[in-house]
Design an enzyme around this catalytic site. Structure first.
Site, PDB file in Angstrom:
ATOM      1  N   LYS A   1      41.529  20.599 -31.178  1.00  0.00           N
ATOM      2  CA  LYS A   1      41.400  21.051 -29.781  1.00  0.00           C
ATOM      3  C   LYS A   1      42.667  20.715 -28.987  1.00  0.00           C
ATOM      4  O   LYS A   1      43.112  21.500 -28.147  1.00  0.00           O
ATOM      5  CB  LYS A   1      40.174  20.399 -29.117  1.00  0.00           C
TER       6      LYS A   1
ATOM      7  N   THR B   1      38.133  19.964 -24.303  1.00  0.00           N
ATOM      8  CA  THR B   1      37.265  18.791 -24.288  1.00  0.00           C
ATOM      9  C   THR B   1      38.013  17.550 -23.805  1.00  0.00           C
ATOM     10  O   THR B   1      39.244  17.467 -23.951  1.00  0.00           O
ATOM     11  CB  THR B   1      36.734  18.545 -25.717  1.00  0.00           C
ATOM     12  N   ASP B   2      37.260  16.586 -23.300  1.00  0.00           N
ATOM     13  CA  ASP B   2      37.884  15.312 -22.899  1.00  0.00           C
ATOM     14  C   ASP B   2      38.378  14.522 -24.115  1.00  0.00           C
ATOM     15  O   ASP B   2      39.177  13.594 -23.973  1.00  0.00           O
ATOM     16  CB  ASP B   2      36.911  14.460 -22.069  1.00  0.00           C
ATOM     17  N   GLU B   3      37.918  14.911 -25.305  1.00  0.00           N
ATOM     18  CA  GLU B   3      38.294  14.139 -26.502  1.00  0.00           C
ATOM     19  C   GLU B   3      39.775  14.233 -26.829  1.00  0.00           C
ATOM     20  O   GLU B   3      40.279  13.451 -27.632  1.00  0.00           O
ATOM     21  CB  GLU B   3      37.500  14.619 -27.715  1.00  0.00           C
TER      22      GLU B   3
ATOM     23  N   TYR C   1      38.591  17.199 -35.409  1.00  0.00           N
ATOM     24  CA  TYR C   1      38.090  18.093 -34.348  1.00  0.00           C
ATOM     25  C   TYR C   1      38.937  17.945 -33.084  1.00  0.00           C
ATOM     26  O   TYR C   1      39.471  18.929 -32.558  1.00  0.00           O
ATOM     27  CB  TYR C   1      36.611  17.798 -34.034  1.00  0.00           C
TER      28      TYR C   1
HETATM   29  P1  NAD Z   1      28.739  25.321 -30.658  1.00  0.00           P
HETATM   30  O1  NAD Z   1      29.150  24.849 -31.993  1.00  0.00           O
HETATM   31  O2  NAD Z   1      27.338  25.183 -30.220  1.00  0.00           O
HETATM   32  O3  NAD Z   1      29.133  26.869 -30.489  1.00  0.00           O
HETATM   33  C1  NAD Z   1      30.326  27.399 -30.979  1.00  0.00           C
HETATM   34  C2  NAD Z   1      30.132  28.900 -31.144  1.00  0.00           C
HETATM   35  O4  NAD Z   1      31.372  29.454 -31.618  1.00  0.00           O
HETATM   36  C3  NAD Z   1      29.059  29.288 -32.168  1.00  0.00           C
HETATM   37  O5  NAD Z   1      28.228  30.283 -31.645  1.00  0.00           O
HETATM   38  C4  NAD Z   1      29.847  29.779 -33.367  1.00  0.00           C
HETATM   39  O6  NAD Z   1      29.156  30.758 -34.119  1.00  0.00           O
HETATM   40  C5  NAD Z   1      31.087  30.348 -32.682  1.00  0.00           C
HETATM   41  N1  NAD Z   1      32.237  30.361 -33.581  1.00  0.00           N
HETATM   42  C6  NAD Z   1      32.701  29.344 -34.351  1.00  0.00           C
HETATM   43  N2  NAD Z   1      33.771  29.736 -35.051  1.00  0.00           N
HETATM   44  C7  NAD Z   1      33.991  31.031 -34.722  1.00  0.00           C
HETATM   45  C8  NAD Z   1      34.943  31.993 -35.131  1.00  0.00           C
HETATM   46  N3  NAD Z   1      35.897  31.676 -36.027  1.00  0.00           N
HETATM   47  N4  NAD Z   1      34.901  33.232 -34.601  1.00  0.00           N
HETATM   48  C9  NAD Z   1      33.919  33.556 -33.711  1.00  0.00           C
HETATM   49  N5  NAD Z   1      32.984  32.686 -33.297  1.00  0.00           N
HETATM   50  C10 NAD Z   1      33.015  31.443 -33.790  1.00  0.00           C
HETATM   51  O7  NAD Z   1      29.741  24.590 -29.664  1.00  0.00           O
HETATM   52  P2  NAD Z   1      29.573  24.221 -28.119  1.00  0.00           P
HETATM   53  O8  NAD Z   1      29.086  22.839 -28.000  1.00  0.00           O
HETATM   54  O9  NAD Z   1      28.874  25.312 -27.420  1.00  0.00           O
HETATM   55  O10 NAD Z   1      31.120  24.201 -27.693  1.00  0.00           O
HETATM   56  C11 NAD Z   1      31.734  25.362 -27.145  1.00  0.00           C
HETATM   57  C12 NAD Z   1      33.140  25.003 -26.717  1.00  0.00           C
HETATM   58  O11 NAD Z   1      33.113  23.961 -25.749  1.00  0.00           O
HETATM   59  C13 NAD Z   1      34.023  24.479 -27.851  1.00  0.00           C
HETATM   60  O12 NAD Z   1      35.310  24.995 -27.682  1.00  0.00           O
HETATM   61  C14 NAD Z   1      34.019  22.973 -27.660  1.00  0.00           C
HETATM   62  O13 NAD Z   1      35.200  22.401 -28.164  1.00  0.00           O
HETATM   63  C15 NAD Z   1      33.951  22.877 -26.155  1.00  0.00           C
HETATM   64  N6  NAD Z   1      33.341  21.657 -25.581  1.00  0.00           N
HETATM   65  C16 NAD Z   1      32.102  21.256 -25.991  1.00  0.00           C
HETATM   66  C17 NAD Z   1      31.517  20.154 -25.376  1.00  0.00           C
HETATM   67  C18 NAD Z   1      30.132  19.683 -25.765  1.00  0.00           C
HETATM   68  O14 NAD Z   1      29.721  18.621 -25.300  1.00  0.00           O
HETATM   69  N7  NAD Z   1      29.388  20.407 -26.572  1.00  0.00           N
HETATM   70  C19 NAD Z   1      32.211  19.463 -24.363  1.00  0.00           C
HETATM   71  C20 NAD Z   1      33.483  19.906 -24.008  1.00  0.00           C
HETATM   72  C21 NAD Z   1      34.026  21.012 -24.597  1.00  0.00           C
HETATM   73  O1  DAU Z   2      33.222  14.783 -25.214  1.00  0.00           O
HETATM   74  C1  DAU Z   2      33.057  16.138 -25.477  1.00  0.00           C
HETATM   75  C2  DAU Z   2      32.604  16.332 -26.910  1.00  0.00           C
HETATM   76  O2  DAU Z   2      31.247  15.919 -26.966  1.00  0.00           O
HETATM   77  C3  DAU Z   2      32.750  17.774 -27.379  1.00  0.00           C
HETATM   78  O3  DAU Z   2      34.113  18.107 -27.416  1.00  0.00           O
HETATM   79  C4  DAU Z   2      32.134  17.963 -28.768  1.00  0.00           C
HETATM   80  O4  DAU Z   2      32.173  19.336 -29.122  1.00  0.00           O
HETATM   81  C5  DAU Z   2      30.693  17.495 -28.719  1.00  0.00           C
HETATM   82  O5  DAU Z   2      30.122  17.580 -30.012  1.00  0.00           O
HETATM   83  C6  DAU Z   2      30.621  16.053 -28.215  1.00  0.00           C
HETATM   84  O6  DAU Z   2      31.237  15.153 -29.173  1.00  0.00           O
HETATM   85  P1  DAU Z   2      30.554  13.756 -29.572  1.00  0.00           P
HETATM   86  O7  DAU Z   2      31.075  13.360 -30.887  1.00  0.00           O
HETATM   87  O8  DAU Z   2      30.641  12.794 -28.452  1.00  0.00           O
HETATM   88  O9  DAU Z   2      29.005  14.247 -29.667  1.00  0.00           O
HETATM   89  P2  DAU Z   2      27.822  13.935 -30.686  1.00  0.00           P
HETATM   90  O10 DAU Z   2      26.603  14.579 -30.134  1.00  0.00           O
HETATM   91  O11 DAU Z   2      28.194  14.219 -32.088  1.00  0.00           O
HETATM   92  O12 DAU Z   2      27.664  12.354 -30.542  1.00  0.00           O
HETATM   93  C7  DAU Z   2      27.466  11.708 -29.279  1.00  0.00           C
HETATM   94  C8  DAU Z   2      27.481  10.209 -29.535  1.00  0.00           C
HETATM   95  O13 DAU Z   2      26.304   9.839 -30.280  1.00  0.00           O
HETATM   96  C9  DAU Z   2      28.648   9.731 -30.376  1.00  0.00           C
HETATM   97  O14 DAU Z   2      29.046   8.442 -29.911  1.00  0.00           O
HETATM   98  C10 DAU Z   2      28.090   9.624 -31.790  1.00  0.00           C
HETATM   99  C11 DAU Z   2      26.658   9.226 -31.526  1.00  0.00           C
HETATM  100  N1  DAU Z   2      25.627   9.691 -32.496  1.00  0.00           N
HETATM  101  C12 DAU Z   2      25.612  11.002 -32.857  1.00  0.00           C
HETATM  102  C13 DAU Z   2      24.631  11.483 -33.701  1.00  0.00           C
HETATM  103  C14 DAU Z   2      24.593  12.919 -34.128  1.00  0.00           C
HETATM  104  C15 DAU Z   2      24.647   8.815 -32.931  1.00  0.00           C
HETATM  105  O15 DAU Z   2      24.675   7.602 -32.589  1.00  0.00           O
HETATM  106  N2  DAU Z   2      23.671   9.276 -33.758  1.00  0.00           N
HETATM  107  C16 DAU Z   2      23.612  10.579 -34.166  1.00  0.00           C
HETATM  108  O16 DAU Z   2      22.670  10.931 -34.910  1.00  0.00           O
END
Ligand code: NAD
Ligand code: DAU
Length: 330
Positions: A150, A119-121, A146
């Site tokens: 990562k 992730t970019d985080e 988190y």
């Molecule tokens: P998500 O939470 O929707 O999905 C995660 C999946 O992993 C789930 O299906 C969960 O059951 C499975 N999982 C969790 N722990 C596990 C374990 N111990 N063993 C087996 N399976 C397990 O998350 P997502 O948003 O799809 O993110 C997927 C990946 O992408 C993560 O690594 C996250 O850090 C990365 N990522 C997410 C975002 C975003 O915006 N959502 C952006 C950049 C990177």
């Molecule tokens: O940047 C990549 C990341 O983006 C991934 O690595 C993470 O897995 C993914 O969850 C996401 O992280 P964020 O913390 O940015 O996403 P989230 O959807 O939780 O929140 C997006 C923004 O919105 C953040 O600034 C917090 C804000 N927020 C979130 C929720 C749930 C609100 O203002 N209200 C809300 O109810």
């Protein structure tokens, strides 16, 4: 290719599996997912050339067993939500760090290629007016349990490449939006709140900026990395999609037929990152990839329609998610 996709029943993993099976008819996919709260077997129901193994990446024997027979592993499995990491950091260290080490060890043993999804985080946050976006050279400066987990996982990948010659690449992507995202996350939470007559709830002042990319664009880049990525290389993925949370809420309200300013400001997230922004130009060039979703409003509109048409995906989770947010004053 025969791929092992960890976390393939979650948001990005599900979209990756569905996209890959449809665009690469020769590929077969084995999904390893523990079906935690964000993973659903139904997301993959009926897909041909796909087998779901319900299990945990913390089960090292299972990981080794599955890694034996595949060409590559795409490692999505993780605890992914910042708010949850503030409540239960241990779980994030276990899954995201120790779990990744198990994957790396299996890749070392069986000489399997790995692509690790990050992730970019990991780079921390930027000032709202910083002209320099994140690049490959940006220092790691994670803010939350988190993002720290990562970042630690990324370091493990780098160490296994250098010390053991594992063929692994990493991608650091910005915020994804699209179908199958759990209702705990910002965009699905706001959309489903509106369906239930509840105003969107915005943390702090709503000035925080996220850099949105459609999940299909992210996954196309991941597949390109599998095809042409270099061992040990890091790819930054983004779509020039910077928007403040208030800009997103206003757009969403307009698209759903509400006054743009019809939202509620709630207490802020501890350690809330101000801004993420990815400079993805090197990846565009090296991977010969560019995002196809260049109009966020159109993309958001299609996501609203998807949630409207798929109540079975989110309705059962919504009450519990909201009860947990309520306890946190959110
Ligand atoms: P998500 O939470 O929707 O999905 C995660 C999946 O992993 C789930 O299906 C969960 O059951 C499975 N999982 C969790 N722990 C596990 C374990 N111990 N063993 C087996 N399976 C397990 O998350 P997502 O948003 O799809 O993110 C997927 C990946 O992408 C993560 O690594 C996250 O850090 C990365 N990522 C997410 C975002 C975003 O915006 N959502 C952006 C950049 C990177
Ligand atoms: O940047 C990549 C990341 O983006 C991934 O690595 C993470 O897995 C993914 O969850 C996401 O992280 P964020 O913390 O940015 O996403 P989230 O959807 O939780 O929140 C997006 C923004 O919105 C953040 O600034 C917090 C804000 N927020 C979130 C929720 C749930 C609100 O203002 N209200 C809300 O109810």
């Amino acid at each position: 290719m025969k791929l092992l996709v960890t976390g393939g029943a979650g948001f990005i993993g599900t979209n990756f599996v569905r996209q890959t099976l449809s665009e690469h008819p020769q590929d077969e996919i084995l999904v390893l997912d523990k079906l935690g709260y964000a993973g659903k077997a139904e997301n993959l129901a009926g897909l041909e050339r796909c087998r779901l193994v319900v299990g945990d990446i913390l089960d090292k024997d299972l990981v080794f067993d599955l890694a034996k027979d595949v060409d590559a592993i795409v490692h999505f499995a993780a605890e992914s939500h910042n708010d949850n990491s503030l409540l239960n950091p241990d779980l994030f260290v276990q899954t995201n760090v120790v779990g990744t080490v198990h994957i790396l060890e299996a890749c070392r043993e069986y000489k399997v290629r790995l692509h690790h999804i990050s992730t970019d985080e990991v780079f921390g946050d930027l000032a709202l007016d910083d002209p320099q976006k994140f690049t490959r050279l940006s220092p790691y400066k994670p803010s939350s349990p988190y993002s720290a987990s990562k970042a630690a996982a990324d370091m493990m990948v780098r160490a296994w490449v250098r010390s053991f010659g594992v063929f692994a690449s990493i991608s650091n992507c910005s915020n994804n939006y699209g179908p199958y995202q759990h209702v705990e996350k910002f965009i699905p939470r706001m959309i489903t709140n509106r369906f239930l007559g509840v105003r969107p709830r915005v943390y702090g002042t709503g000035q925080n900026v996220r850099d949105w990319i459609h999940v299909d664009d992210h996954n196309h880049a991941v597949y390109k990395i599998l095809e042409t990525g270099k061992p040990g290389e890091t790819y930054l993925l983004g779509a020039n999609g910077e928007l403040s949370n208030l800009e997103v809420v206003r757009m969403l309200n307009k698209l759903m037929g509400y006054e743009e300013d019809d939202y509620e400001l709630v207490s802020d997230r501890a350690g809330h990152d101000r801004r993420y922004a990815i400079d993805a130009r090197e990846s565009y060039r090296e991977l010969d990839w560019t995002p196809e979703y260049t109009n966020f409003e159109l993309g958001l509109s299609s996501v609203i329609t998807w949630y409207k048409n798929h109540p079975e995906f989110w309705e059962a989770d919504k009450a519990q998610v909201e009860a947990q947010y309520k306890m946190q004053g959110k």
